[in-house]
Design a protein around this motif. Sequence first.
Motif, PDB file in Angstrom:
ATOM      1  N   GLY A  25       0.940  -1.252  -0.134  1.00  0.00           N
ATOM      2  CA  GLY A  25       0.125   0.026   0.096  1.00  0.00           C
ATOM      3  C   GLY A  25       0.877   1.335  -0.157  1.00  0.00           C
ATOM      4  O   GLY A  25       0.202   2.258  -0.427  1.00  0.00           O
ATOM      5  N   VAL A  26       1.959   1.118   0.410  1.00  0.00           N
ATOM      6  CA  VAL A  26       3.015   2.491   0.332  1.00  0.00           C
ATOM      7  C   VAL A  26       3.720   2.620  -0.827  1.00  0.00           C
ATOM      8  O   VAL A  26       3.871   3.890  -1.023  1.00  0.00           O
ATOM      9  CB  VAL A  26       3.961   2.023   1.570  1.00  0.00           C
ATOM     10  N   VAL A  27       4.167   1.495  -1.626  1.00  0.00           N
ATOM     11  CA  VAL A  27       5.167   1.812  -2.641  1.00  0.00           C
ATOM     12  C   VAL A  27       4.485   2.327  -3.799  1.00  0.00           C
ATOM     13  O   VAL A  27       4.839   2.689  -4.765  1.00  0.00           O
ATOM     14  CB  VAL A  27       5.953   0.449  -2.963  1.00  0.00           C
ATOM     15  N   TRP A  28       2.992   2.092  -3.999  1.00  0.00           N
ATOM     16  CA  TRP A  28       2.146   2.341  -5.217  1.00  0.00           C
ATOM     17  C   TRP A  28       0.805   3.094  -4.422  1.00  0.00           C
ATOM     18  O   TRP A  28      -0.183   2.438  -4.616  1.00  0.00           O
ATOM     19  CB  TRP A  28       1.919   1.363  -5.861  1.00  0.00           C
TER      20      TRP A  28
ATOM     21  N   GLY B 132      -3.946   1.816  -5.355  1.00  0.00           N
ATOM     22  CA  GLY B 132      -5.357   1.176  -4.803  1.00  0.00           C
ATOM     23  C   GLY B 132      -5.019  -0.181  -4.639  1.00  0.00           C
ATOM     24  O   GLY B 132      -3.985  -0.879  -4.183  1.00  0.00           O
ATOM     25  N   ARG B 133      -6.333  -0.920  -4.944  1.00  0.00           N
ATOM     26  CA  ARG B 133      -6.273  -2.243  -4.971  1.00  0.00           C
ATOM     27  C   ARG B 133      -5.264  -3.041  -5.768  1.00  0.00           C
ATOM     28  O   ARG B 133      -5.353  -4.183  -5.490  1.00  0.00           O
ATOM     29  CB  ARG B 133      -7.686  -2.804  -4.999  1.00  0.00           C
ATOM     30  N   LYS B 134      -4.933  -2.447  -6.636  1.00  0.00           N
ATOM     31  CA  LYS B 134      -4.189  -3.011  -7.870  1.00  0.00           C
ATOM     32  C   LYS B 134      -3.020  -3.757  -7.487  1.00  0.00           C
ATOM     33  O   LYS B 134      -2.498  -5.008  -7.506  1.00  0.00           O
ATOM     34  CB  LYS B 134      -3.765  -2.309  -8.876  1.00  0.00           C
ATOM     35  N   SER B 135      -2.367  -3.055  -6.185  1.00  0.00           N
ATOM     36  CA  SER B 135      -1.242  -3.472  -5.685  1.00  0.00           C
ATOM     37  C   SER B 135      -1.328  -4.882  -4.917  1.00  0.00           C
ATOM     38  O   SER B 135      -0.609  -5.907  -5.064  1.00  0.00           O
ATOM     39  CB  SER B 135      -0.494  -2.518  -4.625  1.00  0.00           C
ATOM     40  N   PHE B 136      -2.635  -4.941  -4.256  1.00  0.00           N
ATOM     41  CA  PHE B 136      -2.795  -6.218  -3.564  1.00  0.00           C
ATOM     42  C   PHE B 136      -3.288  -7.351  -4.478  1.00  0.00           C
ATOM     43  O   PHE B 136      -3.157  -8.458  -4.071  1.00  0.00           O
ATOM     44  CB  PHE B 136      -4.019  -6.012  -2.385  1.00  0.00           C
ATOM     45  N   ASN B 137      -4.166  -6.857  -5.571  1.00  0.00           N
ATOM     46  CA  ASN B 137      -4.275  -8.020  -6.633  1.00  0.00           C
ATOM     47  C   ASN B 137      -3.076  -8.549  -6.952  1.00  0.00           C
ATOM     48  O   ASN B 137      -3.179  -9.903  -7.430  1.00  0.00           O
ATOM     49  CB  ASN B 137      -4.979  -7.184  -7.832  1.00  0.00           C
ATOM     50  N   LEU B 138      -2.045  -7.903  -7.341  1.00  0.00           N
ATOM     51  CA  LEU B 138      -0.992  -8.522  -7.967  1.00  0.00           C
ATOM     52  C   LEU B 138      -0.225  -9.242  -7.053  1.00  0.00           C
ATOM     53  O   LEU B 138       0.514 -10.219  -7.011  1.00  0.00           O
ATOM     54  CB  LEU B 138       0.155  -7.208  -8.431  1.00  0.00           C
ATOM     55  N   ILE B 139      -0.148  -8.844  -5.629  1.00  0.00           N
ATOM     56  CA  ILE B 139       0.591  -9.839  -4.606  1.00  0.00           C
ATOM     57  C   ILE B 139      -0.207 -11.079  -4.477  1.00  0.00           C
ATOM     58  O   ILE B 139       0.417 -12.155  -4.515  1.00  0.00           O
ATOM     59  CB  ILE B 139       0.600  -8.872  -3.290  1.00  0.00           C
ATOM     60  N   TYR B 140      -1.445 -11.063  -4.606  1.00  0.00           N
ATOM     61  CA  TYR B 140      -2.156 -12.332  -4.453  1.00  0.00           C
ATOM     62  C   TYR B 140      -1.933 -13.116  -5.811  1.00  0.00           C
ATOM     63  O   TYR B 140      -1.645 -14.333  -5.487  1.00  0.00           O
ATOM     64  CB  TYR B 140      -3.966 -11.853  -4.369  1.00  0.00           C
ATOM     65  N   LEU B 141      -2.102 -12.632  -6.822  1.00  0.00           N
ATOM     66  CA  LEU B 141      -1.598 -13.223  -8.118  1.00  0.00           C
ATOM     67  C   LEU B 141      -0.360 -13.764  -8.175  1.00  0.00           C
ATOM     68  O   LEU B 141      -0.043 -15.146  -8.332  1.00  0.00           O
ATOM     69  CB  LEU B 141      -1.671 -12.138  -9.302  1.00  0.00           C
ATOM     70  N   VAL B 142       0.921 -12.966  -7.674  1.00  0.00           N
ATOM     71  CA  VAL B 142       2.100 -13.780  -7.577  1.00  0.00           C
ATOM     72  C   VAL B 142       2.290 -14.795  -6.370  1.00  0.00           C
ATOM     73  O   VAL B 142       2.814 -15.786  -6.653  1.00  0.00           O
ATOM     74  CB  VAL B 142       3.025 -12.491  -7.134  1.00  0.00           C
ATOM     75  N   LEU B 143       1.489 -14.538  -5.356  1.00  0.00           N
ATOM     76  CA  LEU B 143       1.423 -15.470  -4.088  1.00  0.00           C
ATOM     77  C   LEU B 143       1.147 -16.890  -4.829  1.00  0.00           C
ATOM     78  O   LEU B 143       1.661 -18.064  -4.664  1.00  0.00           O
ATOM     79  CB  LEU B 143       0.571 -15.000  -3.180  1.00  0.00           C
ATOM     80  N   ASN B 144       0.070 -16.915  -5.579  1.00  0.00           N
ATOM     81  CA  ASN B 144      -0.785 -18.229  -6.038  1.00  0.00           C
ATOM     82  C   ASN B 144       0.204 -18.641  -7.266  1.00  0.00           C
ATOM     83  O   ASN B 144       0.194 -19.996  -7.321  1.00  0.00           O
ATOM     84  CB  ASN B 144      -2.103 -17.801  -6.566  1.00  0.00           C
ATOM     85  N   LEU B 145       0.861 -17.874  -7.919  1.00  0.00           N
ATOM     86  CA  LEU B 145       1.713 -18.316  -9.038  1.00  0.00           C
ATOM     87  C   LEU B 145       2.749 -19.259  -8.356  1.00  0.00           C
ATOM     88  O   LEU B 145       3.118 -20.173  -8.950  1.00  0.00           O
ATOM     89  CB  LEU B 145       2.387 -17.175  -9.838  1.00  0.00           C
ATOM     90  N   GLY B 146       3.608 -18.662  -7.369  1.00  0.00           N
ATOM     91  CA  GLY B 146       4.297 -19.291  -6.741  1.00  0.00           C
ATOM     92  C   GLY B 146       4.367 -20.446  -6.096  1.00  0.00           C
ATOM     93  O   GLY B 146       5.050 -21.543  -6.062  1.00  0.00           O
ATOM     94  N   VAL B 147       2.901 -20.509  -5.468  1.00  0.00           N
ATOM     95  CA  VAL B 147       2.035 -21.766  -5.090  1.00  0.00           C
ATOM     96  C   VAL B 147       2.188 -22.834  -5.974  1.00  0.00           C
ATOM     97  O   VAL B 147       2.666 -24.182  -5.904  1.00  0.00           O
ATOM     98  CB  VAL B 147       1.288 -21.413  -3.896  1.00  0.00           C
ATOM     99  N   ALA B 148       1.467 -22.628  -6.903  1.00  0.00           N
ATOM    100  CA  ALA B 148       1.439 -23.439  -8.169  1.00  0.00           C
ATOM    101  C   ALA B 148       2.868 -23.984  -8.715  1.00  0.00           C
ATOM    102  O   ALA B 148       3.168 -25.352  -8.733  1.00  0.00           O
ATOM    103  CB  ALA B 148       0.690 -22.756  -9.355  1.00  0.00           C
ATOM    104  N   VAL B 149       3.866 -23.263  -8.768  1.00  0.00           N
ATOM    105  CA  VAL B 149       5.230 -23.487  -9.133  1.00  0.00           C
ATOM    106  C   VAL B 149       5.786 -24.655  -8.050  1.00  0.00           C
ATOM    107  O   VAL B 149       6.254 -25.641  -8.419  1.00  0.00           O
ATOM    108  CB  VAL B 149       5.897 -22.444  -9.637  1.00  0.00           C
ATOM    109  N   GLY B 150       5.841 -23.959  -6.893  1.00  0.00           N
ATOM    110  CA  GLY B 150       6.526 -24.709  -5.914  1.00  0.00           C
ATOM    111  C   GLY B 150       6.166 -26.130  -5.517  1.00  0.00           C
ATOM    112  O   GLY B 150       6.862 -26.899  -5.005  1.00  0.00           O
ATOM    113  N   THR B 151       4.748 -26.114  -5.485  1.00  0.00           N
ATOM    114  CA  THR B 151       4.086 -27.408  -5.178  1.00  0.00           C
ATOM    115  C   THR B 151       4.622 -28.651  -6.199  1.00  0.00           C
ATOM    116  O   THR B 151       4.823 -29.738  -5.688  1.00  0.00           O
ATOM    117  CB  THR B 151       2.469 -27.651  -5.144  1.00  0.00           C
ATOM    118  N   VAL B 152       4.673 -28.170  -7.237  1.00  0.00           N
ATOM    119  CA  VAL B 152       4.905 -29.105  -8.434  1.00  0.00           C
ATOM    120  C   VAL B 152       6.245 -29.418  -8.161  1.00  0.00           C
ATOM    121  O   VAL B 152       6.921 -30.661  -8.109  1.00  0.00           O
ATOM    122  CB  VAL B 152       4.747 -28.596  -9.938  1.00  0.00           C
TER     123      VAL B 152
END
Length: 409
Positions: A124-127, A131-151
């Motif tokens: 919320g500070v760096v951008w 608005g909500r775009k920062s948090f949507n991107l964090i959420y998206l990246v978090l799930n991308l990492g989970v998808a790659v990491g579990t495999v």
Amino acid sequence: MSIWRSYPKNLKVLLIAMLVNSTGMAFLWPLHTIYMTQGMGKTLSEAGFVLMLHSGAEIVGSFLGGYLYDRIRGKRTLLLAVLSSACFIFIISIGLSWPIYILMMILLGLAIGTIFPPIYALAGVVWKDGGRKSFNLIYLVLNLGVAVGTVLGGIVAQFSFQYVFWVNGFTYLVFIFIVWFALEEPDRVIEVAKVKKEPILKPKKEVRPAQQSFNSLLILCLGFMFCWVTYIQWQTSISNYMHQLGFPLSAYSALWTINGVLILLGQPLIQWLMARMKARMKWQLLSGVLFFMATFGLLSQSHSYGGFVAGMVIMTIGEILIFPAVPAIADRLAPLDRRGMYQGLVSGAANVGRTIGPLLGGLLYDGFGPLVMLFVCILICGFALICFGTYQRLQYTQNEISPVKEVNK
């Protein structure tokens, strides 16, 4: 790539660091139970008890992370939390006696829980204009990492569990390197000066007293906790339900593949639709809960695999609507000197839901059967609906705290 270049440098650093971190964490978390039962020869109940202690420590870590952010700032908190996590992981990798292993798992949970509040607070500070775009991107990246990491974690574990620990620890070290050398945290004095210049804060009627914002946050977090209590059933009670109906483990695993693909492909589309519709985040939350309720209603009436697939699709849409929105709202509610505490409460609420959800679902499933468990989940979602529908009433202004027109500046 043009979209990526449009993001602020510090946000890109945060996203890359989070991708590395979530990938490393996903190497290990699905394998904790297998390691304790097969690698250490413990029973499933003993493993479950340790994981409960680990989750409880994450709750404490969430509050600690928020507290430290407000005291020593986000970058220092992240470095301290991730360095501690790396140390505990490498200690666990050498092979420990059972009591020491339990202690290390508790400390690891404390350290991991400390990571997420400063991540969301910094988002919320760096951008500020995002608005909500920062948090949507964090959420998206978090799930991308989970998808790659579990495999990748499953592949590495076939060679040795010790390698899994080492890879997880190495990703923590990479995270430290990225944050240490690339992240430039805005000075708090400059941050305050920027906020004072924002036109939205000039009219006195728009300023929300801290106590009212805090009360609104508590209600919001309560609703978020209810959502997690029901969502976590997919990883616990519903998996047992599918096994009872005769579906193989591969069929259950395929549902999470669908979940990951939908998040990666559907999240940008759904957020675009929310922006086009100029949907306020309050209605986004309420819509998400209705999707949750529809999921459990469908599962209570269908025993086919197609029903579970449809249920996962509906649940994922609800997840996309709710999970990134709550920390975004908390960021808007937070006074400057309490942003970390507010994000700590959000992370803590999620961890509480993840901790009590499996126990509650198990008791309902074993005592009354899967049908009652599913109906109770609908009831719990009803409580979340009430919370999300009323949290905003405690504020002075009737304006939505994060309208889409602000987000798209």
